[in-house]
Design a protein around this motif. Structure first.
Motif, mmCIF file in Angstrom:
data_model
loop_
_atom_site.group_PDB
_atom_site.id
_atom_site.type_symbol
_atom_site.label_atom_id
_atom_site.label_comp_id
_atom_site.label_asym_id
_atom_site.label_seq_id
_atom_site.Cartn_x
_atom_site.Cartn_y
_atom_site.Cartn_z
ATOM 1 N N GLU A 83 -31.391 27.211 -52.047
ATOM 2 C CA GLU A 83 -30.339 27.819 -51.953
ATOM 3 C C GLU A 83 -30.192 28.645 -52.334
ATOM 4 O OE1 GLU A 83 -25.424 26.963 -50.826
ATOM 5 O OE2 GLU A 83 -26.856 26.076 -50.524
ATOM 6 N N PRO B 17 -30.016 29.040 -47.456
ATOM 7 C CA PRO B 17 -30.605 28.237 -47.146
ATOM 8 C C PRO B 17 -31.654 28.459 -46.119
ATOM 9 C CG PRO B 17 -29.617 27.267 -45.121
ATOM 10 C CD PRO B 17 -29.179 28.548 -45.752
ATOM 11 N N GLU C 104 -36.204 23.116 -49.033
ATOM 12 C CA GLU C 104 -35.225 24.511 -48.987
ATOM 13 C C GLU C 104 -34.319 24.819 -49.971
ATOM 14 O OE1 GLU C 104 -33.523 24.932 -44.472
ATOM 15 O OE2 GLU C 104 -32.538 23.652 -46.035
#
Length: 345
Positions: A35, A40, A33
């Motif tokens: 950000e 996210p 993931e």
């Protein structure tokens, strides 16, 4: 990640819908993931077909550069075609019993979100691998470490690869390397009037070990897709770069699994074709790299689906065409004459 965040990018929303439609045959795997602006965003792989290690495989990649959304859209369009055929296509099911199909449609969701070539940290993922060019490269196009404010930033010297790059490499090593045969197609758009299919190397003009196999594949493409407009060549014929991810992974495959061919290809769709037909696109960052008019986008998606289908069939049938012995030597010499005995551009 919440549904609201998934819906922020249309590509992620489309992939979520395809996951539901393709269940239970379509598997999703979270690679990492990232950000961006407090949100996210996931990098997922999607898998179909035989999981066993002795099955050949194909990997389709898109969205490496956030500005080049058409690359992700081509990969997603092909995945949608497969998912919609799962309910009725017996030939497809027979193919999936004998091979693995993998998709990483959106490697750089943060770049797509921000509309930048680089990831949210300013790093160009195709200049981010620990591979140094052996010959001079054009600056800054070949990769630079001066500043993330400039394009083609490689990242700080000695820093680890970006999480997106690491995630892709880890996925390839765990899922694809060591199989009897693997093809990769990484979909981009770039300046130029022609659609190009590049193969390694980008860091050197030296031919790769699997030149004969690539020559046979190119001849098969010429015969199977009549009147295609792909220019097939090593990337080094156009320019050389530091840090190419596919050079890095090809070298890893050669070091760890020398007997199993791993052949990465990069599709560079010629975006000048779209600008030529609609010059107003020159005044849009998205327009320089993507067809903005709907019917032209649909035409691009249709045109390349045949290539992606060819790639899958070639991998599934690799035992029928991989050259050996004297035939391999013949194709190696033919490939040298085709790609390496002419002046570099």
């Amino acid at each position: 990640m919440t549904a609201r965040h998934r819906a922020d990018l249309p590509e992620l929303l489309e992939l979520q819908a395809l996951l539901r439609l393709g269940a239970p045959q379509l598997e999703r795997r979270l690679l990492c993931e990232v950000e961006v602006d407090g949100r996210p965003l996931p990098v997922h792989a999607y898998l179909l077909g035989a999981a066993r290690a002795d099955a050949p495989a194909v990997l389709f990649v898109g969205g490496v550069h956030g500005l080049e959304r058409i690359g992700a859209e081509v990969v997603i369009a092909y995945l949608r075609s497969l998912v919609m055929r799962l309910g009725w296509d017996e030939t497809l099911h027979q193919q999936l019993q004998s091979m693995r199909l993998a998709f990483v449609p959106l490697l750089n969701p943060g770049g797509v979100w921000r509309g930048t070539r680089s990831n949210p940290r300013g790093v160009d993922l195709m200049r981010n691998a620990p591979v140094e060019a052996r010959e001079p490269v054009p600056w800054p196009l070949g990769g630079q470490r001066l500043s993330p404010r400039l394009p083609w930033y490689r990242g700080a010297r000695g820093a680890p690869m970006e999480c997106e790059s690491q995630a892709l490499c880890a996925f390839v090593e765990a899922e694809l390397l060591g199989r009897p045969f693997t093809l990769v197609l990484d979909c981009h758009s770039g300046f130029g009037m022609n659609d190009r299919l590049w193969f390694p190397f980008a860091h050197t003009a030296r031919p790769i070990e699997h030149l004969a196999e690539l020559h046979v594949l190119a001849e098969m493409l010429d015969r199977a897709l009549l009147h295609h407009r792909y220019v097939i060549e090593p990337q080094s014929r156009q320019y050389r770069t530091h840090g190419d991810l596919w050079d890095h992974l090809y070298l890893r495959a050669r070091a760890g699994w020398p007997a199993q061919p791993f052949l990465p290809l990069t599709l560079e769709m010629g975006s000048w074709l779209w600008v030529k037909k609609n010059p107003r696109q020159m005044f849009s960052r998205q327009g320089i790299f993507n067809p903005l008019i709907e019917h032209r986008q649909h035409r691009v998606l249709r045109r390349h689906l045949g290539l992606l289908d060819f790639i899958g069939r070639a991998a599934a049938s690799h035992a029928r065409w991989l050259p050996e012995g004297a035939l391999r030597d013949h194709h190696h010499q033919q490939a040298l004459a085709r790609w390496y005995r002419r002046p570099m551009r």
